[in-house]
Design a protein around this motif. Structure first.
Motif, mmCIF file in Angstrom:
data_model
loop_
_atom_site.group_PDB
_atom_site.id
_atom_site.type_symbol
_atom_site.label_atom_id
_atom_site.label_comp_id
_atom_site.label_asym_id
_atom_site.label_seq_id
_atom_site.Cartn_x
_atom_site.Cartn_y
_atom_site.Cartn_z
ATOM 1 N N VAL A 240 29.949 -14.181 -49.665
ATOM 2 C CA VAL A 240 29.104 -15.378 -49.759
ATOM 3 C C VAL A 240 27.667 -14.992 -50.092
ATOM 4 N N ILE A 241 27.171 -13.947 -49.454
ATOM 5 C CA ILE A 241 25.795 -13.502 -49.709
ATOM 6 C C ILE A 241 25.656 -13.037 -51.163
ATOM 7 N N ASP A 242 26.692 -12.363 -51.686
ATOM 8 C CA ASP A 242 26.648 -11.943 -53.092
ATOM 9 C C ASP A 242 26.545 -13.159 -54.015
ATOM 10 N N LEU A 243 27.285 -14.232 -53.700
ATOM 11 C CA LEU A 243 27.219 -15.448 -54.511
ATOM 12 C C LEU A 243 25.840 -16.081 -54.437
ATOM 13 N N ILE A 244 25.247 -16.087 -53.243
ATOM 14 C CA ILE A 244 23.899 -16.640 -53.085
ATOM 15 C C ILE A 244 22.906 -15.837 -53.916
ATOM 16 N N GLU A 245 23.012 -14.528 -53.881
ATOM 17 C CA GLU A 245 22.086 -13.690 -54.647
ATOM 18 C C GLU A 245 22.261 -13.922 -56.143
ATOM 19 N N ARG A 246 23.500 -14.088 -56.579
ATOM 20 C CA ARG A 246 23.726 -14.356 -57.998
ATOM 21 C C ARG A 246 23.094 -15.688 -58.409
ATOM 22 N N ASP A 247 23.232 -16.723 -57.535
ATOM 23 C CA ASP A 247 22.636 -18.028 -57.848
ATOM 24 C C ASP A 247 21.116 -17.932 -57.903
ATOM 25 N N VAL A 248 20.514 -17.187 -57.007
ATOM 26 C CA VAL A 248 19.057 -17.030 -57.001
ATOM 27 C C VAL A 248 18.591 -16.349 -58.290
ATOM 28 N N GLU A 249 19.322 -15.342 -58.735
ATOM 29 C CA GLU A 249 18.943 -14.663 -59.979
ATOM 30 C C GLU A 249 19.139 -15.589 -61.180
ATOM 31 N N ASN A 250 20.158 -16.456 -61.144
ATOM 32 C CA ASN A 250 20.344 -17.439 -62.219
ATOM 33 C C ASN A 250 19.186 -18.434 -62.257
ATOM 34 N N ILE A 251 18.647 -18.779 -61.072
ATOM 35 C CA ILE A 251 17.470 -19.651 -61.011
ATOM 36 C C ILE A 251 16.291 -18.994 -61.716
ATOM 37 N N HIS A 252 16.112 -17.697 -61.508
ATOM 38 C CA HIS A 252 15.042 -16.970 -62.196
ATOM 39 C C HIS A 252 15.263 -16.984 -63.710
ATOM 40 N N SER A 482 26.966 -0.349 -40.063
ATOM 41 C CA SER A 482 26.459 -0.034 -41.402
ATOM 42 C C SER A 482 26.459 -1.276 -42.289
ATOM 43 N N GLU A 483 27.526 -2.098 -42.204
ATOM 44 C CA GLU A 483 27.611 -3.299 -43.035
ATOM 45 C C GLU A 483 26.550 -4.324 -42.649
ATOM 46 N N ILE A 484 26.307 -4.489 -41.359
ATOM 47 C CA ILE A 484 25.269 -5.434 -40.909
ATOM 48 C C ILE A 484 23.897 -4.980 -41.397
ATOM 49 N N ASP A 485 23.629 -3.682 -41.337
ATOM 50 C CA ASP A 485 22.355 -3.172 -41.852
ATOM 51 C C ASP A 485 22.228 -3.458 -43.351
ATOM 52 N N ARG A 486 23.329 -3.263 -44.110
ATOM 53 C CA ARG A 486 23.296 -3.525 -45.550
ATOM 54 C C ARG A 486 23.063 -5.002 -45.842
ATOM 55 N N GLN A 487 23.749 -5.877 -45.099
ATOM 56 C CA GLN A 487 23.579 -7.308 -45.322
ATOM 57 C C GLN A 487 22.179 -7.770 -44.948
ATOM 58 N N THR A 488 21.619 -7.197 -43.894
ATOM 59 C CA THR A 488 20.257 -7.550 -43.500
ATOM 60 C C THR A 488 19.267 -7.192 -44.602
ATOM 61 N N GLU A 489 19.435 -6.008 -45.187
ATOM 62 C CA GLU A 489 18.567 -5.585 -46.288
ATOM 63 C C GLU A 489 18.739 -6.507 -47.501
ATOM 64 N N GLN A 490 19.979 -6.911 -47.788
ATOM 65 C CA GLN A 490 20.238 -7.796 -48.918
ATOM 66 C C GLN A 490 19.621 -9.173 -48.686
ATOM 67 N N LEU A 491 19.726 -9.704 -47.472
ATOM 68 C CA LEU A 491 19.139 -11.013 -47.160
ATOM 69 C C LEU A 491 17.623 -10.981 -47.267
ATOM 70 N N ARG A 493 15.980 -9.090 -49.305
ATOM 71 C CA ARG A 493 15.716 -9.074 -50.742
ATOM 72 C C ARG A 493 15.875 -10.465 -51.341
ATOM 73 N N ILE A 494 16.907 -11.178 -50.931
ATOM 74 C CA ILE A 494 17.125 -12.550 -51.421
ATOM 75 C C ILE A 494 15.988 -13.459 -50.999
ATOM 76 N N ASN A 495 15.539 -13.307 -49.759
ATOM 77 C CA ASN A 495 14.440 -14.137 -49.264
ATOM 78 C C ASN A 495 13.177 -13.948 -50.106
ATOM 79 N N GLY A 496 12.892 -12.703 -50.484
ATOM 80 C CA GLY A 496 11.732 -12.448 -51.328
ATOM 81 C C GLY A 496 11.882 -13.064 -52.711
ATOM 82 N N ARG A 497 13.093 -12.989 -53.264
ATOM 83 C CA ARG A 497 13.322 -13.580 -54.585
ATOM 84 C C ARG A 497 13.249 -15.113 -54.538
ATOM 85 N N VAL A 498 13.690 -15.714 -53.432
ATOM 86 C CA VAL A 498 13.591 -17.175 -53.294
ATOM 87 C C VAL A 498 12.127 -17.605 -53.246
ATOM 88 N N ASP A 499 11.311 -16.880 -52.494
ATOM 89 C CA ASP A 499 9.878 -17.192 -52.431
ATOM 90 C C ASP A 499 9.250 -17.065 -53.814
#
Length: 515
Positions: A240-252, A482-491, A493-499
Motif C-alpha cells: 500500500v505504501i508503494d502505491l501511495i509513493e507512486r501516486d505522489v510521484e505521479n502528482i509531481h 528491519s521492515e518497520i525501519d524501512r517503512q518508516t524511512e519510506q513514509l 520520504r513520502i511526507n517530504g514529497r507531499v509537502d
C-alpha cells in the motif's frame, strides 16, 4: 617450567599437599596457590592460600592455622588495604565469619579468580552421543609422558573415607539423587506417598511435570502464529505504501506538465521555450517490489564468562564470544574487545589443549607456534564442545583435542552439551551450537528410572521444540524490525514529497489567478 610433564608433577604436588592438609576428597584439585598472610588472627601469620573448584583453603605452619571456606557459603569477596597504606588485601565474607588475607604479590589476579569461582561453580555432564577420551590412553603430545591415569593422586583409606563423607560437595552428575521434597531443575517432583504402611517408609512417588512444558510449547507456537500474521500485515502495508509513493510521484509529474502549460500561456517567450525544449518530468519512477517477508534464523552470538590469561600470565575477567564465523574476547563492562587481534576464524585453529592446571585450556593456531589463546573457565566442557562442533562444521574434519597429563577428561562433540544460560551478563543467549531438529535426548533422560523415562523424554522433546520456536520468533522479530525501519524511512520520504507537491500546487494556482 615449559615441560608439560614437569608442570603436571608440580600441580599434583600442590594438589596432594592441599588434600592432605585439609582432608579433601580426590575430586578437589588445586587450581592455583598464592603466598599471603592471615590478618584475621591476633598476630599476622604468613602462609599459603589454595584455591580449588569448591574451596578456599589457607594454611600456616607456625602458628598452625587452617581455614577452609566453601565457595557456596561465601556472601562477598572484597578488595582491601593492609596497614592502611598497601592495597594488597582481600576480605572474604562467609555468613557471620570474616576472613582477611593480605600481602598478595598478585592481589588482583587472586581477587578475579576467587570472584569468578564464587559466581561460576564448575560443572560437567556425561553425554552418550559424544566423544569420550580414553582415561588410560597415552598423551599424544609427547611419547615420553606417562598416561594421565598415572597422575591419579593416592590418599590413605581413612582420609578418603572421612573426606568423602564430610567435606565433599554433593554430586550433581545424577539429577535423580536428590532427597528433598522439592521440584528439581529437571521438573521432577518427589513426595512421600500416603497409605504405604508396611511397605517401607523410604518409597517415594516420582512425577514428571509435562503439563507445564506442553503449555509453554502451546504458548510459543501461538506467539509464532501471531508473528506470522503480523508479517503478512506488514507485507500488505508495504505494498500500500508503494502505491501511495507512486501516486505522489505521479502528482509531481502532473505538476510538471501544468507548469509547462502555464508558462506557455503566460508569455510568448514561454511558448517559444516550450517549443524548443523537451518535456521534463521530476516525478521518480517507483518500481514495484515483492514485499513478501520471510523469516530466517539469525545467528545469535554465544557468550561464556571466562578469565582470560594474558601474555604476562595475569587472569582478567572477559567474555568469550562465539559467532557463526569466528570467536573473540570482549570486555564485559564497555562491551568492547579486550585487546587487539583477539578475533580468530575457526579454520585457523590447530588444536585445543586441556592443561594439567584444572579448568585451564589453550587454543593453538596453525602456522603460529608462538601464538595461542589461553583462558581459565568453569565451563571448559561447553567451550571445547563449541570449538569442536563449529570447527567441524566449517572445515569438515575433527578438531584435535589434547589432554595434558593430569588434566580432567570429559566428553565433547555433542549437540546435547549446551552452554549454561545466564552465565554472561547483558547479552542474549542461545542454547549453544545449533541443534538439529532431531536432537539427541540427553543422558539425564536416558538414565532415568523406567517408570518416568518416557515422561522425561517427552518433557525434553518439548523443551527442544520450544527452543526451535524461540529461534523462529527471534528471526521474525529481526525481520519485522528491519521492515518497520524501512517503512518508516519510506513514509518520511513520502511526507517530504507531499509537502513539496503542496507548495508547487499553491504556486501554480497563484500564477493562474494572476493571468
Amino acid at each position: 617450567m615449559s615441560d608439560p610433564k614437569a608442570k603436571a608433577a608440580h600441580i599434583k604436588q600442590k594438589t596432594d599437599e592441599m588434600r592432605r592438609l585439609f582432608n579433601l576428597p580426590e575430586t578437589e584439585s588445586a587450581i592455583q596457590d598464592y603466598a599471603c598472610t592471615d590478618r584475621s588472627a591476633v598476630m599476622i601469620a604468613a602462609g599459603r592460600l589454595y584455591v580449588s573448584q569448591n574451596y578456599i583453603a589457607f594454611h600456616c605452619g607456625v602458628p598452625e592455622i587452617l581455614h577452609l571456606v566453601p565457595f557456596r557459603k561465601i556472601t562477598d569477596v572484597q578488595k582491601d588495604f593492609t596497614a592502611i597504606l598497601f592495597n594488597n588485601g582481600i576480605t572474604v565474607l562467609a555468613g557471620t565469619d570474616t576472613y582477611a588475607f593480605g600481602s598478595f604479590n598478585h592481589r588482583d589476579e587472586t581477587f578475579n579468580l576467587l570472584t569468578y569461582l564464587w559466581k561460576n561453580p564448575p560443572s560437567y555432564v556425561e553425554v552418550e552421543d559424544a566423544i569420550h577420551p580414553d582415561p588410560t590412553a597415552p598423551n599424544p603430545m609427547t611419547s615420553s609422558m606417562p598416561p594421565a591415569s598415572s597422575f591419579k593422586p593416592s590418599s590413605s583409606p581413612s582420609s578418603s573415607s572421612s573426606s568423602s563423607s564430610s567435606s565433599s560437595p554433593p554430586s550433581s552428575s545424577n539429577p535423580f539423587s536428590h532427597t528433598s521434597n522439592t521440584t528439581n531443575s529437571y521438573g521432577v517432583s518427589r513426595s512421600q506417598p500416603s497409605g504405604l504402611q508396611g511397605q517401607g517408609s523410604n518409597q517415594v512417588q516420582v512425577k514428571v511435570d509435562t503439563d507445564t512444558s506442553k503449555q509453554a510449547l502451546r504458548t510459543v507456537r501461538e506467539a509464532r502464529d501471531i508473528g506470522a500474521a503480523t508479517m503478512n500485515e506488514l507485507s500488505y502495508q508495504a505494498e500500500v505504501i508503494d502505491l501511495i509513493e507512486r501516486d505522489v510521484e505521479n502528482i509531481h509529474n502532473g505538476l510538471d506538465k501544468a507548469d509547462r502549460l502555464v508558462r506557455g500561456i503566460e508569455s510568448f517567450g514561454g511558448t517559444m521555450a516550450n517549443a524548443f525544449s523537451k518535456e521534463k518530468l521530476t516525478g521518480k519512477d517507483v518500481k514495484f517490489v515483492d514485499r513478501t517477508l520471510t523469516s530466517t534464523r539469525v545467528d545469535v552470538p554465544i557468550d561464556i564468562q571466562i578469565l582470560w590469561k594474558l601474555n604476562n600470565d595475569d587472569l582478567v575477567p572477559a567474555i568469550l564470544r562465539f559467532t557463526a564465523d569466528k570467536f573473540f574476547c570482549i570486555n564485559p563492562s564497555p562491551n568492547k574487545r579486550a585487546e587487539k587481534d583477539t578475533s580468530h576464524p575457526y579454520e585457523v585453529i590447530d588444536q585445543i589443549v586441556l592443561r594439567a592446571r584444572h579448568l585451564h585450556l589453550d587454543v593453538r593456531f596453525k602456522g603460529k607456534k608462538d601464538t595461542r589463546f589461553r583462558c581459565m573457565s568453569s565451563y571448559v566442557q561447553p567451550i571445547v564442545n563449541e570449538f569442536y562442533l563449529r570447527y567441524k562444521a566449517k572445515v569438515g574434519s575433527q578438531l584435535n583435542v589434547l589432554f595434558e597429563p593430569g588434566a580432567k577428561k570429559f566428553s565433547y562433540g555433542s549437540n546435547s552439551i549446551s552452554v549454561p544460560t545466564g552465565n554472561a551478563e547483558n547479552s542474549s543467549r542461545s542454547a549453544g551450537f545449533f541443534r538439529k531438529d532431531n536432537a539427541q535426548i540427553s543422558a539425564f533422560a536416558k538414565n532415568a528410572p523406567e517408570e518416568i523415562r518416557s515422561d522425561l523424554m517427552q518433557q525434553e522433546q518439548d523443551l527442544n521444540d520450544i527452543s526451535d520456536v524461540l529461534g523462529d520468533l527471534h528471526g521474525m522479530a529481526t525481520t519485522m524490525g528491519s521492515e518497520i525501519d524501512r517503512q518508516t524511512e519510506q513514509l518520511d520520504r513520502i511526507n517530504g514529497r507531499v509537502d513539496s507537491a503542496q507548495g508547487r500546487m499553491d504556486k501554480t494556482n497563484r500564477r493562474i489567478n494572476q493571468m
